[in-house]
Design an enzyme around this catalytic site. Structure first.
Site, PDB file in Angstrom:
ATOM      1  N   ARG A 103     -29.835 -20.638 -10.957  1.00 19.17           N
ATOM      2  CA  ARG A 103     -30.187 -19.580 -11.752  1.00 19.17           C
ATOM      3  C   ARG A 103     -30.115 -19.610 -13.177  1.00 19.17           C
ATOM      4  O   ARG A 103     -29.282 -20.621 -13.617  1.00 19.17           O
ATOM      5  CB  ARG A 103     -28.892 -18.620 -11.125  1.00 19.17           C
ATOM      6  CG  ARG A 103     -29.020 -17.449 -11.919  1.00 19.17           C
ATOM      7  CD  ARG A 103     -27.960 -16.353 -11.474  1.00 19.17           C
ATOM      8  NE  ARG A 103     -26.668 -16.787 -11.991  1.00 19.17           N
ATOM      9  CZ  ARG A 103     -25.457 -15.728 -12.059  1.00 19.17           C
ATOM     10  NH1 ARG A 103     -25.618 -14.630 -11.388  1.00 19.17           N
ATOM     11  NH2 ARG A 103     -24.355 -16.141 -12.462  1.00 19.17           N
ATOM     12  N   THR A 107     -31.236 -15.114 -18.220  1.00 17.13           N
ATOM     13  CA  THR A 107     -32.164 -14.268 -17.434  1.00 17.13           C
ATOM     14  C   THR A 107     -31.567 -13.947 -16.294  1.00 17.13           C
ATOM     15  O   THR A 107     -32.090 -12.671 -15.500  1.00 17.13           O
ATOM     16  CB  THR A 107     -33.603 -14.898 -17.339  1.00 17.13           C
ATOM     17  OG1 THR A 107     -33.534 -15.756 -16.452  1.00 17.13           O
ATOM     18  CG2 THR A 107     -34.103 -15.055 -18.662  1.00 17.13           C
ATOM     19  N   ASP A 201     -17.244 -20.346  -9.791  1.00 20.42           N
ATOM     20  CA  ASP A 201     -18.220 -21.057  -9.398  1.00 20.42           C
ATOM     21  C   ASP A 201     -18.114 -21.925  -8.235  1.00 20.42           C
ATOM     22  O   ASP A 201     -17.248 -22.922  -8.286  1.00 20.42           O
ATOM     23  CB  ASP A 201     -18.780 -21.817 -10.572  1.00 20.42           C
ATOM     24  CG  ASP A 201     -20.069 -22.426 -10.406  1.00 20.42           C
ATOM     25  OD1 ASP A 201     -20.259 -23.436  -9.295  1.00 20.42           O
ATOM     26  OD2 ASP A 201     -21.063 -22.100 -11.180  1.00 20.42           O
ATOM     27  N   ASP A 204     -18.781 -25.602  -8.626  1.00 25.53           N
ATOM     28  CA  ASP A 204     -17.940 -26.364  -9.453  1.00 25.53           C
ATOM     29  C   ASP A 204     -16.507 -26.431  -8.777  1.00 25.53           C
ATOM     30  O   ASP A 204     -16.035 -27.446  -8.761  1.00 25.53           O
ATOM     31  CB  ASP A 204     -17.689 -25.717 -10.695  1.00 25.53           C
ATOM     32  CG  ASP A 204     -18.846 -25.708 -11.532  1.00 25.53           C
ATOM     33  OD1 ASP A 204     -19.634 -26.434 -11.333  1.00 25.53           O
ATOM     34  OD2 ASP A 204     -18.706 -24.852 -12.556  1.00 25.53           O
TER      35      ASP A 204
END
Length: 210
Positions: A103, A107, A201, A204
């Site tokens: 991603r 944007t 995340d 992560d």
């Protein structure tokens, strides 16, 4: 599009530990695997089977076997890899493909950077693994990728989702045979496109900052 939120105390318990920011990566990985196996029971409820005759130690009887062509499991790299073992433990005869999507953090649009899938997915049931359904962009693109190669129905397994992502995915997959199986539906997305309360995340937390 069908959405199923698995309502089970074991799932909620494991998600609670995953959400805790102090949970270390080894525990996070182990719990993710366990959680996906629980979710996979719901996700494979409609897996296609065919009757087979077998011999027990006592007599012959009819049972069920997974139909051909075999289901295809597709983790979205890299975080989806943390869900793969939990899925194939439940469905060991499935084939495994890979789809790399990232991603753009400005944007929020997805881009495909790698794929390892059969060219022809005609008449195949596909199971997509993606921990977080946030904006729905990456998962929607992955699902469309599979249908473009001939998949007949796609089931996505996600640990968490935001309502905004579900709405976007429903619009993007209109007319497609799609099922979404979730561990939980969270409150919303924040201004950065992260799920709230979420768990951070997932990539992560599974594999560390790289």
């Amino acid at each position: 599009m069908r959405v199923h939120v698995a309502d089970h105390p074991l799932i909620t318990h494991k998600l609670t530990v995953l959400r805790d920011r102090t949970t270390p990566s080894p525990v996070f990985r182990a719990l993710t695997e366990e959680l996906v196996t629980l979710l996979a029971y719901e996700a494979t409820r409609n897996v296609r089977t065919e009757p087979v005759e077998i011999e027990t130690p006592v007599t012959t009887t009819m049972g069920l076997a997974i139909s051909q062509p075999r289901p295809l499991v597709v983790p979205i790299l890299r975080a989806g890899l943390g869900m793969l073992e939990g899925m194939v433990k439940l469905l060991p005869t499935a084939e495994v493909g890979f789809l790399g999507m990232v991603r753009n953090e400005e944007t929020l649009e997805p881009a495909t950077y790698a794929e390892r899938l059969p060219d022809d997915l005609s008449d195949r049931q596909c199971f997509v693994l993606d921990p977080m359904l946030a904006t729905g962009g990456s998962l929607g693109a992955a699902i469309e990728f599979l249908f473009a190669r001939g998949a007949v129905d796609v089931t996505a397994i996600c640990l968490l989702a935001a309502p905004e992502g579900i709405a976007a995915l429903e619009k993007a997959t209109e007319g497609r045979d799609v099922t979404i199986v979730l561990g939980a539906m969270d409150e919303r997305l924040d201004e950065n496109g992260y799920i709230v309360p979420g768990l951070g995340d997932a990539g992560d937390r599974l594999y560390g900052l790289v």
